[in-house]
Design a protein around this motif. Sequence first.
Motif, PDB file in Angstrom:
ATOM      1  N   GLY A  27       2.905 -74.229  17.330  1.00 21.59           N
ATOM      2  CA  GLY A  27       4.182 -73.986  16.670  1.00 21.59           C
ATOM      3  C   GLY A  27       4.688 -75.111  15.804  1.00 21.59           C
ATOM      4  N   ARG A 147      -6.537 -69.785  16.643  1.00 23.50           N
ATOM      5  CA  ARG A 147      -5.185 -70.184  17.033  1.00 23.50           C
ATOM      6  C   ARG A 147      -4.978 -71.676  16.912  1.00 23.50           C
ATOM      7  NH1 ARG A 147      -1.615 -66.725  16.572  1.00 23.50           N
ATOM      8  NH2 ARG A 147      -0.300 -67.911  18.011  1.00 23.50           N
ATOM      9  N   GLY A 177       2.898 -69.813  15.031  1.00 23.95           N
ATOM     10  CA  GLY A 177       2.683 -70.155  16.433  1.00 23.95           C
ATOM     11  C   GLY A 177       1.338 -70.793  16.701  1.00 23.95           C
TER      12      GLY A 177
END
Length: 329
Positions: A27, A147, A177
């Motif tokens: 984030g 991610r 995120g």
Amino acid sequence: MIEVAGLSKRYGEKLAVDGLTFDVRPGIVTGFLGPNGAGKSTTMRMMLGLDRPTAGDVRIDGRHYDRLTDPLTHIGALLDAKAVHGGRSAFNHLLCLAQSNGIPRARVHEVLDTVGLTAVAKKKAKGFSLGMGQRLGIAGALLGDPRILMFDEPVNGLDPEGIHWIRTLMKSLAAQGRTVFVSSHLMSEMALTADHLVVIGQGRLLADTSMADFIRENSRSYVRIRSPQREQLLDVLHRAGITVVEAGGETLEVDGHGSEEIGELAARHRIALHELSPQQASLEEAFMQLTAESVEYHAHAGPALGDPPPTAVPPPAPRRSWGDDWKKG
């Protein structure tokens, strides 16, 4: 998330990384800073399993890198933009990476478009400029839609438009995120990009804090003042117990007191101010202050090149009226 715990790496007599412990959280964009030889590249290589730690542990979302299935879908990295087979086209380079990690062919077209290389997709990488090579490396990092993303000097060779693009890209990835970890020597760019900083020197952790706290804790803040009534202002400030330093010309500097306090003091005494501005050091100045004793390679400037340090302005002499002189006569 990237978790680094007690990480160390020794090369013979050289301890390149010395017990590093920190987390890289999702984030936000986390900047990784340190002087040359601080151990940044070695640390990033250990994160990706390219170097084996002498001690300590690194986990990528709770697992070691070598235990990840299809690792490009978990973490994408740009460590060396030149690590490309020069005889392959940009498309075929990315296609090989995609096939090795079970990534659909269509994704290659998507990332080429994202980094602006669609027009040169069929050209061989050996003919690419440094900036084009950087874009290809970034495309490889994005390929698995991971991610976690890790970039080492991502703006090398990029033009101003490209620098703005990669800055915006990293911020947008963090806003989604994702975990974004970036190392750079360009302090001005890092100041615009990073939210959090991890700073190392000689392999040891020096700071793990927010950008704002890092600058505040490792730099001088002061108020800069200019006034056509300089002597009167000095008199008022000294009587208020405020220490003033002279910065050259007609400029004065005050530490430890806010601009509001000084402005109100001047207003009460009807003193005109031409400048009253709070000053905060840059990221570069704060970084230099913190890492001064951790720099491995020192360059020395001649004494004539250095500016003299600010000197305290002595309190003004008591003012004598015409009547005082008449009495002495």
